[in-house]
Design a protein around this motif. Structure first.
Motif, PDB file in Angstrom:
ATOM      1  N   THR A   1      53.943 -76.690   8.524  1.00 39.10           N
ATOM      2  CA  THR A   1      52.530 -76.875   8.844  1.00 39.10           C
ATOM      3  C   THR A   1      52.200 -78.358   8.980  1.00 39.10           C
ATOM      4  N   GLN A   2      52.806 -79.205   8.154  1.00 41.14           N
ATOM      5  CA  GLN A   2      52.609 -80.647   8.281  1.00 41.14           C
ATOM      6  C   GLN A   2      52.983 -81.115   9.677  1.00 41.14           C
ATOM      7  N   ALA A   3      54.121 -80.639  10.171  1.00 40.44           N
ATOM      8  CA  ALA A   3      54.579 -81.059  11.499  1.00 40.44           C
ATOM      9  C   ALA A   3      53.582 -80.669  12.573  1.00 40.44           C
ATOM     10  N   HIS A   4      53.010 -79.467  12.462  1.00 46.52           N
ATOM     11  CA  HIS A   4      52.025 -79.028  13.443  1.00 46.52           C
ATOM     12  C   HIS A   4      50.755 -79.879  13.380  1.00 46.52           C
ATOM     13  N   ILE A   5      50.320 -80.228  12.179  1.00 50.12           N
ATOM     14  CA  ILE A   5      49.119 -81.059  12.044  1.00 50.12           C
ATOM     15  C   ILE A   5      49.371 -82.455  12.603  1.00 50.12           C
ATOM     16  N   LEU A   6      50.551 -83.003  12.355  1.00 46.74           N
ATOM     17  CA  LEU A   6      50.887 -84.324  12.892  1.00 46.74           C
ATOM     18  C   LEU A   6      50.927 -84.298  14.420  1.00 46.74           C
ATOM     19  N   LEU A   7      51.482 -83.230  14.980  1.00 52.60           N
ATOM     20  CA  LEU A   7      51.479 -83.082  16.432  1.00 52.60           C
ATOM     21  C   LEU A   7      50.053 -83.026  16.969  1.00 52.60           C
ATOM     22  N   LEU A   8      49.207 -82.302  16.263  1.00 53.76           N
ATOM     23  CA  LEU A   8      47.805 -82.191  16.669  1.00 53.76           C
ATOM     24  C   LEU A   8      47.129 -83.556  16.658  1.00 53.76           C
ATOM     25  N   LEU A   9      47.344 -84.331  15.604  1.00 50.51           N
ATOM     26  CA  LEU A   9      46.737 -85.655  15.525  1.00 50.51           C
ATOM     27  C   LEU A   9      47.225 -86.564  16.645  1.00 50.51           C
ATOM     28  N   ARG A  10      48.515 -86.484  16.947  1.00 49.89           N
ATOM     29  CA  ARG A  10      49.051 -87.302  18.039  1.00 49.89           C
ATOM     30  C   ARG A  10      48.424 -86.937  19.372  1.00 49.89           C
ATOM     31  N   GLU A  11      48.263 -85.628  19.604  1.00 55.19           N
ATOM     32  CA  GLU A  11      47.667 -85.191  20.862  1.00 55.19           C
ATOM     33  C   GLU A  11      46.196 -85.591  20.951  1.00 55.19           C
ATOM     34  N   LEU A  12      45.471 -85.416  19.852  1.00 55.64           N
ATOM     35  CA  LEU A  12      44.049 -85.772  19.847  1.00 55.64           C
ATOM     36  C   LEU A  12      43.862 -87.265  20.040  1.00 55.64           C
ATOM     37  N   ARG A  13      44.736 -88.050  19.423  1.00 56.06           N
ATOM     38  CA  ARG A  13      44.655 -89.497  19.594  1.00 56.06           C
ATOM     39  C   ARG A  13      44.826 -89.871  21.059  1.00 56.06           C
ATOM     40  N   ALA A  14      45.813 -89.270  21.714  1.00 53.58           N
ATOM     41  CA  ALA A  14      46.071 -89.583  23.116  1.00 53.58           C
ATOM     42  C   ALA A  14      44.943 -89.080  24.017  1.00 53.58           C
ATOM     43  N   ARG A  15      44.445 -87.875  23.730  1.00 50.00           N
ATOM     44  CA  ARG A  15      43.437 -87.269  24.592  1.00 50.00           C
ATOM     45  C   ARG A  15      42.069 -87.913  24.426  1.00 50.00           C
ATOM     46  N   LEU A  16      41.696 -88.247  23.183  1.00 50.79           N
ATOM     47  CA  LEU A  16      40.349 -88.714  22.891  1.00 50.79           C
ATOM     48  C   LEU A  16      40.258 -90.222  22.656  1.00 50.79           C
ATOM     49  N   GLY A  17      41.408 -90.895  22.597  1.00 49.36           N
ATOM     50  CA  GLY A  17      41.398 -92.330  22.353  1.00 49.36           C
ATOM     51  C   GLY A  17      40.936 -92.693  20.959  1.00 49.36           C
ATOM     52  N   LEU A  18      41.285 -91.874  19.983  1.00 47.58           N
ATOM     53  CA  LEU A  18      40.820 -92.078  18.616  1.00 47.58           C
ATOM     54  C   LEU A  18      41.451 -93.303  17.969  1.00 47.58           C
ATOM     55  N   THR A  19      40.697 -93.911  17.104  1.00 46.80           N
ATOM     56  CA  THR A  19      41.196 -94.954  16.218  1.00 46.80           C
ATOM     57  C   THR A  19      41.169 -94.380  14.807  1.00 46.80           C
ATOM     58  N   MET A  20      42.291 -94.481  14.076  1.00 42.77           N
ATOM     59  CA  MET A  20      42.378 -93.824  12.774  1.00 42.77           C
ATOM     60  C   MET A  20      42.957 -94.731  11.705  1.00 42.77           C
ATOM     61  N   VAL A  21      42.525 -94.481  10.485  1.00 40.66           N
ATOM     62  CA  VAL A  21      43.208 -94.965   9.295  1.00 40.66           C
ATOM     63  C   VAL A  21      43.761 -93.730   8.601  1.00 40.66           C
ATOM     64  N   PHE A  22      45.075 -93.687   8.458  1.00 39.45           N
ATOM     65  CA  PHE A  22      45.765 -92.506   7.923  1.00 39.45           C
ATOM     66  C   PHE A  22      46.293 -92.843   6.534  1.00 39.45           C
ATOM     67  N   ILE A  23      45.703 -92.210   5.517  1.00 37.50           N
ATOM     68  CA  ILE A  23      46.071 -92.461   4.128  1.00 37.50           C
ATOM     69  C   ILE A  23      47.139 -91.453   3.710  1.00 37.50           C
ATOM     70  N   SER A  24      48.228 -91.953   3.147  1.00 38.23           N
ATOM     71  CA  SER A  24      49.312 -91.054   2.751  1.00 38.23           C
ATOM     72  C   SER A  24      50.210 -91.723   1.722  1.00 38.23           C
ATOM     73  N   HIS A  25      50.864 -90.907   0.918  1.00 33.50           N
ATOM     74  CA  HIS A  25      51.915 -91.423   0.038  1.00 33.50           C
ATOM     75  C   HIS A  25      53.287 -91.124   0.627  1.00 33.50           C
ATOM     76  N   ASP A  26      53.314 -90.386   1.751  1.00 37.10           N
ATOM     77  CA  ASP A  26      54.563 -89.952   2.379  1.00 37.10           C
ATOM     78  C   ASP A  26      54.970 -90.975   3.442  1.00 37.10           C
ATOM     79  N   LEU A  27      55.946 -91.786   3.121  1.00 42.54           N
ATOM     80  CA  LEU A  27      56.351 -92.860   4.021  1.00 42.54           C
ATOM     81  C   LEU A  27      56.956 -92.346   5.323  1.00 42.54           C
TER      82      LEU A  27
END
Length: 285
Positions: free
Chosen positions: A190-216
């Motif tokens: 499910t993580q992989a699918h969410i990451l794919l979704l974020l990548r697609e949304l970033r490309a499609r919508l031109g989003l700027t994000m700050v992504f907080i994570s402990h997973d390097l």
């Protein structure tokens, strides 16, 4: 030159902490003199162990907290000292996706109402039919069926709830989003699918994000730049490739050595399964 959408200068935050029953509270500084610059269309990763100040910094960036000192510039406007009335016009452009969608989605509201409530607050709905159409469009944007508009949050899987949280953050078409540990409670698939979704949304919508994570490993495949936080301070900051290939600070090297970090093959996300999954077959992503 790349346009900077969000910039912080010497940003700090402290809260009062009691040290005894009859003593005056003392200020405990949890974010200390942070300088960041987030170019438009980029993703900045914030990494650090629990208690390092990541979430507090994220809440400062979207002005859910007011800084103790320092500044925050959003699209050239200094927002660190704006009151809520002054911030309101900017709220539509600055959104946050919270870590736990189970608690951030109202359990008493159907999903369609939750997704379109921000549009209603800002006067962007034209009636009941428009509400249904906008809810369906937002669900489709994150790979969920239109019929989910009639479901309650408890009727969704963890991955589906997180998609709904992403859809709600996108409802007002923001320019800037802070995503706070949004894949930490999900299984690897499910993580992989969410990451794919974020990548697609970033490309499609031109989003700027700050992504907080402990997973390097997640940060390495999603972010352009990374800031390493230790006890509220940024101890290392720069392009992801440089930080991961040649860490300079001992704390960064400690994080890299302490967390299992497999070698990521180039294009591994590109070769993954499509984002939109057949929910009729019981997918929980």
């Amino acid at each position: 030159m790349t346009e900077i959408l969000l910039r912080t200068g010497n940003l700090s935050f402290a809260y009062p902490e009691r040290v005894g029953l009859f003593r005056r509270p003392v200020l405990r500084e949890v974010v200390k003199r942070v300088d960041l610059a987030v170019p438009r269309g980029s993703v900045l990763g914030l990494v650090g162990e629990s208690g390092s100040g990541k979430t507090t910094l994220g809440r400062l960036l979207v002005r859910l907290l007011q800084p103790t000192s320092g500044g925050i510039q959003f699209d050239g406007v200094e927002i660190s000292r704006l009151n809520e009335t002054e911030m309101r016009p900017l709220r539509a452009r600055i959104q946050m996706i919270f870590q736990d969608p189970q608690s951030s989605l109202n359990p008493r509201l159907r999903l369609g109402v939750t997704l379109t409530r921000p549009l209603s607050v800002y006067g962007r709905l034209k009636g009941r039919r428009d509400r249904r159409e906008r809810a369906a469009a937002l669900l489709d944007l994150v790979g969920l069926p239109a019929g989910f508009a009639d479901r309650y949050p408890h009727e969704l899987s963890g991955g589906q709830r997180q998609r709904a949280g992403i859809a709600r953050a996108l409802a007002l078409q923001p320019d800037f989003i802070v995503a706070d540990e949004i894949v930490s409670g999900l299984d690897v698939s499910t993580q992989a699918h969410i990451l794919l979704l974020l990548r697609e949304l970033r490309a499609r919508l031109g989003l700027t994000m700050v992504f907080i994570s402990h997973d390097l490993s997640v940060v390495r495949v999603l972010c352009d730049d990374v800031a390493i936080l230790q006890a509220g301070e940024v101890v290392e900051y720069g392009p992801v490739a440089r930080i991961f290939n040649s860490p300079q600070h001992p704390y960064t090297r400690q994080l890299l050595s302490a967390i299992p970090l497999p070698d990521v093959e180039p294009g591994w996300l590109d070769d993954a399964s499509p984002i939109v999954t057949p929910y009729s077959q019981g997918s929980a992503a």
